[in-house]
Scaffold this motif. Structure first.
Motif, mmCIF file in Angstrom:
data_model
loop_
_atom_site.group_PDB
_atom_site.id
_atom_site.type_symbol
_atom_site.label_atom_id
_atom_site.label_comp_id
_atom_site.label_asym_id
_atom_site.label_seq_id
_atom_site.Cartn_x
_atom_site.Cartn_y
_atom_site.Cartn_z
ATOM 1 N N LYS A 1 0.676 -1.212 0.064
ATOM 2 C CA LYS A 1 -0.145 0.021 0.045
ATOM 3 C C LYS A 1 0.829 1.291 0.180
ATOM 4 O O LYS A 1 0.601 2.303 -0.821
ATOM 5 C CB LYS A 1 -0.991 0.058 1.339
ATOM 6 N N ASP A 2 1.951 1.020 0.905
ATOM 7 C CA ASP A 2 3.051 2.430 1.011
ATOM 8 C C ASP A 2 3.541 2.630 -0.427
ATOM 9 O O ASP A 2 3.812 3.708 -0.805
ATOM 10 C CB ASP A 2 3.691 2.110 2.002
ATOM 11 N N LYS B 1 1.195 4.251 -3.117
ATOM 12 C CA LYS B 1 1.045 5.590 -2.861
ATOM 13 C C LYS B 1 2.071 6.283 -3.609
ATOM 14 O O LYS B 1 2.169 7.484 -3.952
ATOM 15 C CB LYS B 1 1.114 5.999 -1.255
ATOM 16 N N LYS C 1 -1.076 3.614 -7.898
ATOM 17 C CA LYS C 1 -1.816 2.546 -7.470
ATOM 18 C C LYS C 1 -2.143 1.548 -8.450
ATOM 19 O O LYS C 1 -2.041 0.450 -7.805
ATOM 20 C CB LYS C 1 -3.181 3.288 -7.087
#
Length: 230
Positions: free
Chosen positions: A207-208, A211, A215
């Motif tokens: 997820k990091d 970012k 995405k």
């Protein structure tokens, strides 16, 4: 940071397999390797080298030619059946043309004749770094560029410094670009043996990274892992 240091920095999160049957030489070379690689795997003969290659899937291989059971060039031949691109350095007392030609045929990155100087060995490691980066200093990903030497992702003139685990993740996904990478592969590559991360920790890292690089670039492969599409 100088270009030379950036080249060697690229090795920091790579695995190297080093095979040498003479303990004194092995110990000296390992000391140098540990300056640049986080993960140094050793073997003392050709059979061990092949076993360690299969188990650990290193990013770089360094082999002596004259080893018990299977010589270094035979080990290279078997590795090349599995991986045509992995950088391989041969260290040998042999200067005979027969060995040199056998090495050339197996697409050896560097052939160093013993005894070699430390600076010669480091130059060979720089060549390995260039091979790992395909002689490019930046890789285009979505709308930005990633520099594998300094671990910086640049988008719209903004530079983002990746963390150690973010860069490990991205480097590994880039080595398998457009291929599915399993959860198990990522656990084994990113975290050391005495760490026991959860799948949630892996998802948080993905997820990091999304970012930063975009995405849609890292795809979920349901129940299996992830794929970086470039």
């Amino acid at each position: 940071m100088s270009d030379n240091n950036q080249l060697l920095e690229l090795l920091s999160n790579k695995k190297v397999l080093y095979a040498e049957d003479e303990k004194g030489i092995q110990n000296n070379v390992v000391k140098i390797l540990k300056l640049y690689f986080d993960n140094v795997i050793t073997a003392s003969n050709g059979e061990e080298a092949l076993d360690e290659y299969i188990i650990n899937k290193p990013d770089v291989v360094i082999l002596d030619i004259c080893m018990p059971h299977i010589d270094g060039l035979e080990v290279v031949k078997k590795i090349r059946e599995d991986n045509k691109k992995i950088p391989i350095i041969i260290l040998s007392a042999y200067t005979d043309n027969e060995y040199l030609w056998r090495a050339v045929e197996q697409k050896i990155c560097k052939y160093l004749t013993k005894p070699f100087k430390k600076d010669q060995f480091i130059e060979a490691l720089k060549t390995v770094s260039l091979e790992l980066s395909n002689y490019e200093t930046k890789v285009k990903i979505a709308q930005g560029y990633y520099n594998p030497f300094n671990k910086i992702f640049t988008i719209k003139e903004k530079e983002i410094q990746l963390s150690i685990n973010e860069s490990k993740m991205l480097d590994y996904l880039l080595s398998k670009v457009n291929q599915t990478v399993t959860y198990e592969e990522l656990f084994d590559y990113i975290w050391i043996e005495d760490e026991f991360p959860s799948k949630d920790a892996l998802k948080a890292l993905i997820k990091d990274l999304r970012k930063i690089i975009g995405k849609e670039t890292i795809k979920n492969i349901f129940g299996v892992g992830y794929k970086l599409e470039v």
